[in-house]
Design a protein around this motif. Structure first.
Motif, PDB file in Angstrom:
ATOM      1  N   THR A 314      37.216  72.460  59.869  1.00 39.19           N
ATOM      2  CA  THR A 314      37.973  73.526  59.223  1.00 39.19           C
ATOM      3  C   THR A 314      38.853  72.910  58.143  1.00 39.19           C
ATOM      4  O   THR A 314      39.195  71.727  58.186  1.00 39.19           O
ATOM      5  N   VAL A 315      39.242  73.726  57.202  1.00 39.09           N
ATOM      6  CA  VAL A 315      40.101  73.252  56.111  1.00 39.09           C
ATOM      7  C   VAL A 315      40.879  74.437  55.560  1.00 39.09           C
ATOM      8  O   VAL A 315      40.365  75.565  55.495  1.00 39.09           O
ATOM      9  N   VAL A 316      42.123  74.177  55.209  1.00 39.95           N
ATOM     10  CA  VAL A 316      42.975  75.185  54.567  1.00 39.95           C
ATOM     11  C   VAL A 316      43.593  74.517  53.353  1.00 39.95           C
ATOM     12  O   VAL A 316      44.505  73.699  53.463  1.00 39.95           O
ATOM     13  N   ARG A 317      43.087  74.842  52.186  1.00 40.68           N
ATOM     14  CA  ARG A 317      43.631  74.333  50.933  1.00 40.68           C
ATOM     15  C   ARG A 317      43.602  75.437  49.897  1.00 40.68           C
ATOM     16  O   ARG A 317      43.055  76.524  50.141  1.00 40.68           O
ATOM     17  N   THR A 318      44.218  75.155  48.744  1.00 42.03           N
ATOM     18  CA  THR A 318      44.350  76.210  47.734  1.00 42.03           C
ATOM     19  C   THR A 318      43.005  76.670  47.190  1.00 42.03           C
ATOM     20  O   THR A 318      42.869  77.818  46.777  1.00 42.03           O
ATOM     21  N   SER A 319      42.011  75.803  47.193  1.00 44.63           N
ATOM     22  CA  SER A 319      40.708  76.144  46.633  1.00 44.63           C
ATOM     23  C   SER A 319      39.697  76.584  47.683  1.00 44.63           C
ATOM     24  O   SER A 319      38.621  77.062  47.327  1.00 44.63           O
ATOM     25  N   GLU A 320      40.030  76.429  48.976  1.00 49.66           N
ATOM     26  CA  GLU A 320      39.064  76.745  50.026  1.00 49.66           C
ATOM     27  C   GLU A 320      39.803  76.988  51.338  1.00 49.66           C
ATOM     28  O   GLU A 320      40.751  76.259  51.678  1.00 49.66           O
ATOM     29  N   VAL A 321      39.377  78.001  52.059  1.00 50.59           N
ATOM     30  CA  VAL A 321      39.914  78.302  53.386  1.00 50.59           C
ATOM     31  C   VAL A 321      38.727  78.565  54.302  1.00 50.59           C
ATOM     32  O   VAL A 321      37.972  79.513  54.096  1.00 50.59           O
ATOM     33  N   SER A 322      38.574  77.695  55.296  1.00 49.57           N
ATOM     34  CA  SER A 322      37.476  77.819  56.251  1.00 49.57           C
ATOM     35  C   SER A 322      38.032  77.574  57.650  1.00 49.57           C
ATOM     36  O   SER A 322      38.270  76.437  58.042  1.00 49.57           O
ATOM     37  N   ILE A 323      38.290  78.658  58.373  1.00 51.43           N
ATOM     38  CA  ILE A 323      38.831  78.571  59.723  1.00 51.43           C
ATOM     39  C   ILE A 323      38.049  79.487  60.641  1.00 51.43           C
ATOM     40  O   ILE A 323      37.435  80.463  60.206  1.00 51.43           O
ATOM     41  N   GLY A 324      38.076  79.181  61.909  1.00 50.45           N
ATOM     42  CA  GLY A 324      37.411  79.997  62.907  1.00 50.45           C
ATOM     43  C   GLY A 324      38.440  80.693  63.786  1.00 50.45           C
ATOM     44  O   GLY A 324      39.521  81.066  63.343  1.00 50.45           O
ATOM     45  N   ALA A 325      38.071  80.866  65.036  1.00 49.80           N
ATOM     46  CA  ALA A 325      38.981  81.500  65.989  1.00 49.80           C
ATOM     47  C   ALA A 325      40.162  80.576  66.268  1.00 49.80           C
ATOM     48  O   ALA A 325      39.983  79.366  66.470  1.00 49.80           O
TER      49      ALA A 325
END
Length: 449
Positions: A314-325
Motif C-alpha cells: 500500500t502507499v499514500v502519497r500525493t500522486s498515488e493512493v492505494s490502500i485496502g481494508a
C-alpha cells in the motif's frame, strides 16, 4: 579668675605612630568575649543577639556529594514511574470499560504499553506489535533528560566538567533504566502481550543513555564548551536544519489535524462502534492522541513526496493512493481518498517554503549579530555554507523521526506501517537544501540593497 586654658589639639604629625595591624588586632581582642566577661560565645552585644556564622565554601555547611549509583537509580526510577502512570491509567480505564476489571491485568497492560512507547516490540496472538506511540516516547525522553540534569547536580559534575564525567552520568542513568525495562518484561510473563527481556533491557539502556546524555552535558557545561569549539558555519547549519525540520513537522501536524477534522464524522462513528461507554471512548481517544506525533511525521512525509504505507503493498502519497481494508482506528479516518489535483497540489510547495523560512531566519540572525558587534555583515561564503549544511541536518532529523514513527500492527498485511525513512531523509535533504539557499540568499541580497 582667669578662664581655664584648653590645651591645643595635637597635630597629626605630633602623635605617636600606631601600627595599623596592632590597632586592628587590639580592637578585635577588645570585642572578642573572654571567659569572664559574662557573655556567651556566639553572642554579641548587651541584648545577647545570636551571631550566626556563615558557612565557608567547601566547609561543613555544604551538602555532600551523592553516590553516582544511588542518584542514577533514584532518577531513573522516578522517570520510569512518571512515564508509566499515564499509560496505566489510560489503558486501565479502557480495560475496565470493557468489563475486565482486574487491577493486576490493567497493571500488566500498562507495562506493555510503557515498553511499547520506548520501541520495544510486543508479541501478541495476532503477530508482532511494534508501532510506538511517539507522545509517550517524547514524555520519557523529557523525563530522562531531566534525570541527567539532576544526577549531574547531585554528583557535582560542574566542578570538573568533562565529557567523560557527563558520559558516566548518562550511562549510569541508562543502565538503571535498562534494568527497569528487564523487570517490566519479566513481569509481563508469558500470557497476553509479552516482550523479550534482553531486547527490552538493551533498548531502554540505549534510550535512557541518549536522553540523559543531553541533560548531563547541558547541566555540566560540556555542551556549551563543545558548541564554542565548533566552527560557526556548522553551528549555524545545525540550528538551521533543526529549525527547518521542526517547521516541516509543524506543517505535517497541521495537515494531519485538518484531515482528521474533515473526517470527524467517520472518526466519531469508529469511536462509537466500540460500545465501551464514555470511559472507554475517552480511553480510545487518549490512545489516538498518543499516536498524534506519528501522524504528524507521516503527514510531513506525505508533503515531502515519499508518502507512507498503511500495510503491505500500500502507499499514500500525493500522486498515488492505494490502500485496502483498514482497522477501525480513529486516527486513520483522515487518510486521503485519492491523489491530489488542481489547487491541492499547492501543498507540495510547503516543504520548500519551510526551508526558505529557515534560511531567512539564518540570514536575519547573522545580520543582527553582526550589527550588535559593530562588525560587517556575514559574507556570502559563510552564509551559504551554513544554509547548505542545514539540508543534510534536516534530512537526518526527519529520517530518524520517520524510522521511529513506523512499525508493524500485527502479522499479515499490516506488518508494514509508516514511511520509508531513507526516502524521507533523501527528500528532506534536497528540498530543505534548495529552500534554505534561496531564503538565505534572498534575505542577504535584500538587506544589502
Amino acid at each position: 579668675m582667669p578662664p581655664p586654658t584648653v590645651p591645643d589639639r595635637p597635630r597629626r604629625s605630633e602623635t605617636a605612630p600606631v601600627a595599623p595591624a596592632a590597632s586592628a588586632g587590639a580592637a578585635r581582642s577588645a570585642r572578642r568575649p573572654g571567659p569572664g566577661d559574662g557573655r556567651e560565645p556566639g553572642r554579641s552585644g548587651p541584648a545577647g543577639e545570636r551571631r550566626v556564622p556563615r558557612p565557608r565554601r567547601g566547609g561543613a555547611g555544604r551538602p555532600g556529594r551523592a553516590p553516582l549509583a544511588v542518584a542514577a537509580a533514584v532518577a531513573a526510577g522516578w522517570a520510569a514511574l512518571i512515564g508509566y502512570l499515564p499509560v496505566a491509567v489510560v489503558l486501565g480505564a479502557a480495560r475496565f470499560a470493557e468489563g475486565s476489571g482486574e487491577v493486576v491485568g490493567a497493571a500488566r497492560l500498562g507495562l506493555a504499553g510503557w515498553l511499547l512507547g520506548h520501541g520495544v516490540p510486543l508479541h501478541t496472538d495476532a503477530g508482532p506489535f511494534g508501532l510506538p506511540p511517539l507522545a509517550l516516547a517524547m514524555l520519557a525522553a523529557w523525563r530522562l533528560n531531566r534525570a541527567g540534569v539532576h544526577v549531574s547536580r547531585a554528583v557535582r559534575v560542574r566542578e570538573r566538567p568533562t565529557a567523560g564525567r557527563a558520559l558516566a552520568v548518562a550511562v549510569a542513568v541508562g543502565v538503571g533504566y535498562g534494568v527497569l525495562g528487564v523487570l517490566a518484561a519479566l513481569l509481563l510473563g508469558r500470557t497476553g502481550p509479552t516482550a523479550d527481556p534482553v531486547r527490552a533491557g538493551l533498548t531502554l539502556t540505549g534510550f535512557g543513555t541518549l536522553a540523559a546524555l543531553f541533560g548531563a552535558a547541558r547541566a555540566s557545561g560540556v555542551l556549551v564548551a563543545v558548541a564554542r569549539r565548533t566552527p560557526l558555519v556548522f553551528r549555524d547549519g545545525l540550528r538551521t536544519g533543526v529549525v527547518a525540520a521542526l517547521l516541516l513537522l509543524g506543517a505535517g501536524a497541521g495537515a494531519a489535524g485538518l484531515a482528521v477534522a474533515t473526517g470527524g464524522g467517520e472518526a466519531g462513528d469508529m469511536i462509537g462502534a466500540y460500545r465501551t461507554g464514555v470511559l472507554g471512548q475517552a480511553g480510545i481517544t487518549l490512545i489516538s492522541l498518543g499516536y498524534a506525533p506519528n501522524a504528524a511525521v507521516w503527514a510531513a512525509s506525505y508533503l515531502l513526496g515519499p508518502g507512507f504505507a498503511v500495510g503491505t503493498d500500500t502507499v499514500v502519497r500525493t500522486s498515488e493512493v492505494s490502500i485496502g481494508a483498514l482497522p477501525a482506528v480513529p486516527l486513520l479516518a483522515g487518510l486521503p481518498q485519492g491523489p491530489l489535483g488542481g489547487v491541492g497540489g499547492a501543498v507540495l510547495a510547503v516543504p520548500v517554503l519551510a526551508g526558505m523560512a529557515a534560511g531567512w531566519l539564518l540570514a536575519r540572525r547573522r545580520t543582527r549579530s553582526a550589527a550588535e558587534r559593530n562588525a560587517p555583515p556575514p559574507g556570502w561564503a559563510a552564509l551559504l555554507g551554513a544554509a547548505a549544511v542545514g539540508g543534510p541536518v534536516a534530512g537526518v532529523v526527519l529520517g530518524a523521526a520517520a524510522l521511529l514513527s513506523g512499525g508493524p500492527l500485527g502479522g499479515g498485511r499490516l506488518a508494514e506501517v509508516g514511511p520509508a525513512y531513507w526516502q524521507v531523509a533523501a527528500g528532506a535533504t534536497v528540498v530543505v537544501l534548495v529552500g534554505t539557499l534561496i531564503g538565505a540568499a534572498a534575505t542577504r541580497a535584500v538587506a544589502r540593497g
